[in-house]
Design an enzyme around this catalytic site. Structure first.
Site, mmCIF file in Angstrom:
data_model
loop_
_atom_site.group_PDB
_atom_site.id
_atom_site.type_symbol
_atom_site.label_atom_id
_atom_site.label_comp_id
_atom_site.label_asym_id
_atom_site.label_seq_id
_atom_site.Cartn_x
_atom_site.Cartn_y
_atom_site.Cartn_z
ATOM 1 N N CYS A 70 1.104 -1.014 0.182
ATOM 2 C CA CYS A 70 0.130 -0.043 -0.078
ATOM 3 C C CYS A 70 0.877 1.490 -0.084
ATOM 4 O O CYS A 70 2.137 1.535 0.400
ATOM 5 C CB CYS A 70 -0.922 0.278 1.404
ATOM 6 S SG CYS A 70 -0.046 0.362 2.857
ATOM 7 N N CYS B 2 1.706 2.768 3.684
ATOM 8 C CA CYS B 2 3.071 1.491 4.123
ATOM 9 C C CYS B 2 4.312 2.367 3.770
ATOM 10 O O CYS B 2 5.744 1.965 4.047
ATOM 11 C CB CYS B 2 2.745 0.360 3.648
ATOM 12 S SG CYS B 2 0.891 -0.117 4.157
ATOM 13 N N ASP C 238 2.613 22.843 -36.379
ATOM 14 C CA ASP C 238 3.315 23.738 -37.167
ATOM 15 C C ASP C 238 3.081 23.158 -37.860
ATOM 16 O O ASP C 238 2.330 22.055 -38.447
ATOM 17 C CB ASP C 238 4.686 23.118 -36.809
ATOM 18 C CG ASP C 238 5.494 23.583 -37.785
ATOM 19 O OD1 ASP C 238 5.964 24.732 -38.087
ATOM 20 O OD2 ASP C 238 6.507 22.989 -38.416
#
Length: 690
Positions: free
Chosen positions: A11, A14, A391
């Site tokens: 996680c 953690c 462009d």
């Protein structure tokens, strides 16, 4: 700094906690745990054994070089252990419920306590340590809830909470692992070895041993080791790993090839032009890896919000426990139980997970399509763009100009044009030189060559000064009626003009055309349908040519006769309408790419444009641009949906406290349900809807 692969990161919060602990070690101040890519970056002088100890406290571990060499990365030791413990504790829990009526109370309690210990002991130990340090995170909340439930004799619910939280942690790790796996699969396209030809002998060498100008042999089915040029052989090559294009590309002598592309048939001898670390593929892999770890504004907000959200939930929990009994004479036990349930609702797992899986999935999906997004922040930004500036030359057109018409006022036109242009690498210069070569005229030497940015070239030939460029380069001359008439006529036909002149007279005019890309019109239609409000063409070409191209491709508006600095000013002006992206492929486009909210470069353009850009289209066309826009918009939508689900389910759970219906198992299910939904929805980004 040294980089290590980590397995078992389950996680994000953690990982952040472990990072904080490692940073407190000697030489650990600059350490970083990269959760999305599952890596650790740390000073080489840091105590690695202490680092490993900190990682092990949360079930994570450094993957050795040997394991990486044999592909044993992410062996899921932590997940497998968690799965085993969950299976045992769930089985014990169900058996206890079934036979509870036949068991002595003390034995039932013992079985429940055993199931709690098996599935929740790691959470309890971490939470207890955090309590002593007055640090309130997910583990702290769960520990308080478990202790509270046990203290009031809710053994059954306490066990269910421990099991469901363990399952939630497992599923959270699984969702991120799936996204990581997809990314790793993408990164495995790099070849490991190459067949080097040295002194007429073939030798297999590691990819890192190759140097510029080495000759390598690539057999059918093998990967081309690095960027190079074919010196012998004919074959078709699969460049999907670089450009995302599935159709093979025919290659013959003098053709350029990309490292990581696959030789379909035949045998090719290739002269290496770049060491692998400088190749297109290496740059892609490096940038994609870096892109995983950039924090988007949304992620930064969520992480900041989660820090305040958890303490806020704890205050709400305390109020739920105390206010009804103190002010309204309610039963203490009932509302203490409700307060514990509120604590569990406070776990921000799903909220923290709402963004990273979606971001990694979006970056990976784009990379598969040959669209290199240099960071999550740019992916998110692309989804907010409402104006795109293009462009013209090399972007909306093929950038392979050819001389369509020549108006000659002086017999020396081709001689002078050849002398000035022969050292230039500009596409227009190459078109003129092709015409000069065809005429087989004698080319003189030029010196004092000076490039006039956005205008052309000034040079000395036989002691006389000459100009080769657009109208602005020779604005000091007074054109006679014949010249003006020819200029206007060529402009009316949409030709780009290159005028050759000395200090007094125009020697002649080259009318150059550039074929419009076949996909440009379709791309504009798709972009407008996808929500891009304005498409703008910016070009240094004259207005008539610009108008013809603009009408043909279907851009909303165009601006012609722009110098590089004027393109920058135009981008700033367009920015007033909202978020703007600029797309180009040349050196002249780099300043405009840098000043736009988002710079997008054509992958086969110049290195400066690619380095400056935030997103790179590895194809030599715009065909995949609408796909990139669609994916980014989808990522943004999914992140918003995830946040709404994560907070919405928690809000519903909290509202259940008003009638006193909230239970511990409903609380944990609301968090687990949100985690599952958030993970699954984020992973749908990886699905190609074609």
């Amino acid at each position: 700094m040294k980089e290590y692969k980590i397995e078992g990161l389950s996680c994000a919060s953690c990982a952040a906690d472990m990072e904080e602990k490692i940073q407190k070690l000697d030489h650990g101040e600059t350490a970083a745990i990269l959760y999305n890519s599952s890596k650790l970056k740390i000073d080489e002088e840091a105590n690695l054994s202490k680092v490993k100890k900190i990682l092990a406290s949360d079930g994570a571990a450094i993957v050795s070089d040997e394991e990486q060499e044999h592909g044993h990365v992410h062996t899921h030791a932590h997940n497998n252990k968690l799965k085993l413990f969950l299976g045992i504790s769930t089985g014990l829990f169900l058996l206890t419920i079934i036979f509870e009526a036949f068991l002595p109370n003390i034995l039932s309690v013992l079985f429940y306590l055993t199931a709690i210990t098996i599935s929740g002991y790691q959470t309890f130990i971490k939470g207890l340590k955090n309590l002593f340090r007055l640090k309130f995170n997910i583990d702290t909340l769960m520990t308080i809830a478990l202790v509270g439930a046990i203290s009031i004799g809710e053994w059954k619910e306490a066990t269910l909470v421990a099991i469901l939280f363990g399952l939630n942690e497992y599923l959270e790790g699984l969702g991120m692992e799936k996204a990581r796996k997809s990314m790793e699969k993408l990164l495995k396209v790099a070849p490991k070895e190459a067949t080097l030809i040295h002194d007429g002998k073939e030798k297999v060498v590691p990819i890192d041993a190759l140097q510029k100008d080495d000759i390598v042999l690539v057999k059918s089915g093998e990967k081309i080791p690095s960027d190079g040029i074919v010196v012998d052989g004919v074959s078709s090559v699969n460049e999907a790993a670089i450009t995302g294009e599935s159709l093979p590309v025919e290659k013959e002598v003098n053709a350029k090839v990309f490292g990581g592309s696959i030789n379909n048939e035949g045998v090719l001898k290739i002269r290496i032009t770049k060491a692998f670390e400088d190749s297109s593929l290496a740059k892609i892999l490096h940038l994609v890896q870096e892109a995983q770890e950039t924090k988007t504004p949304t992620e930064q907000f969520i992480n900041k919000f989660a820090k305040y959200y958890t303490p806020f939930i704890m205050i709400i929990s305390l109020l739920v426990m105390t206010v009804p009994p103190l002010l309204f004479g309610a039963v203490w036990g009932t509302w203490f139980y409700q307060g514990l349930a509120v604590l569990i609702v406070g776990c921000p797992c799903a909220l923290i997970l709402s963004s990273p899986i979606a971001i990694v999935s979006g970056i990976t999906r784009n990379a598969r399509n040959g669209i290199l997004v240099k960071g999550g922040v740019f992916l998110e930004q692309l989804g907010k763009i409402n104006t795109i500036a293009f462009d013209k030359t090399g972007t909306l057109t093929k950038g392979e100009p050819h001389v369509e018409k020549i108006v000659e006022y002086d017999n020396n036109l081709l001689t002078i044009a050849g002398a000035v242009e022969k050292k230039s690498s500009h596409p227009l210069a190459k078109a003129i030189m092709k015409k000069v070569d065809e005429a087989e005229v004698h080319i003189k030497e030029s010196d004092e060559i000076k490039t006039l940015s956005g205008r052309g070239i000034e040079a000395m030939v036989d002691g006389n000064k000459y100009y080769v460029g657009n109208e602005i380069s020779i604005e000091h001359l007074n054109f006679d009626e014949k010249v003006l008439k020819d200029i206007e006529e060529m402009k009316a036909h949409g030709l780009t003009l290159v005028i050759v002149a000395d200090v007094e007279h125009v020697l002649g005019i080259f009318g150059i055309s550039d074929e419009i890309r076949q996909e440009s019109k379709e791309v504009m239609n798709k972009l407008h349908l996808s929500g891009i409000k304005h498409t703008v063409m910016l070009t240094g070409d004259h207005a008539q040519t610009a108008e013809i191209v603009a009408n043909e491709v279907g851009v909303s508006e165009y601006h012609a006769n722009l110098l590089p600095e004027q393109k920058v000013e135009k981008i700033k002006t367009l920015h007033e309408r909202g978020n703007i992206a600029m797309i180009g492929d040349g050196i002249n486009d780099a300043p405009a790419l840098a000043v736009a909210d988002l710079g997008i470069a054509m992958g086969k353009g110049t290195d400066s444009a690619i380095e400056t850009a935030d997103i790179v289209l590895m194809q030599d066309h715009l065909g995949k641009l609408p796909s990139a826009v669609a994916i980014s918009k989808r990522v943004n939508q999914i992140i918003k949906l995830n946040i709404s689900l994560a907070l919405g389910l928690k809000l519903i759970a909290l509202l259940l406290t008003i009638p006193g219906w909230l239970t511990l198992w409903i609380a944990i299910l609301s968090d687990m349900g949100a985690t599952i939904l958030v993970s699954l929805i984020s992973l749908t980004i990886m699905i190609d809807k074609k």
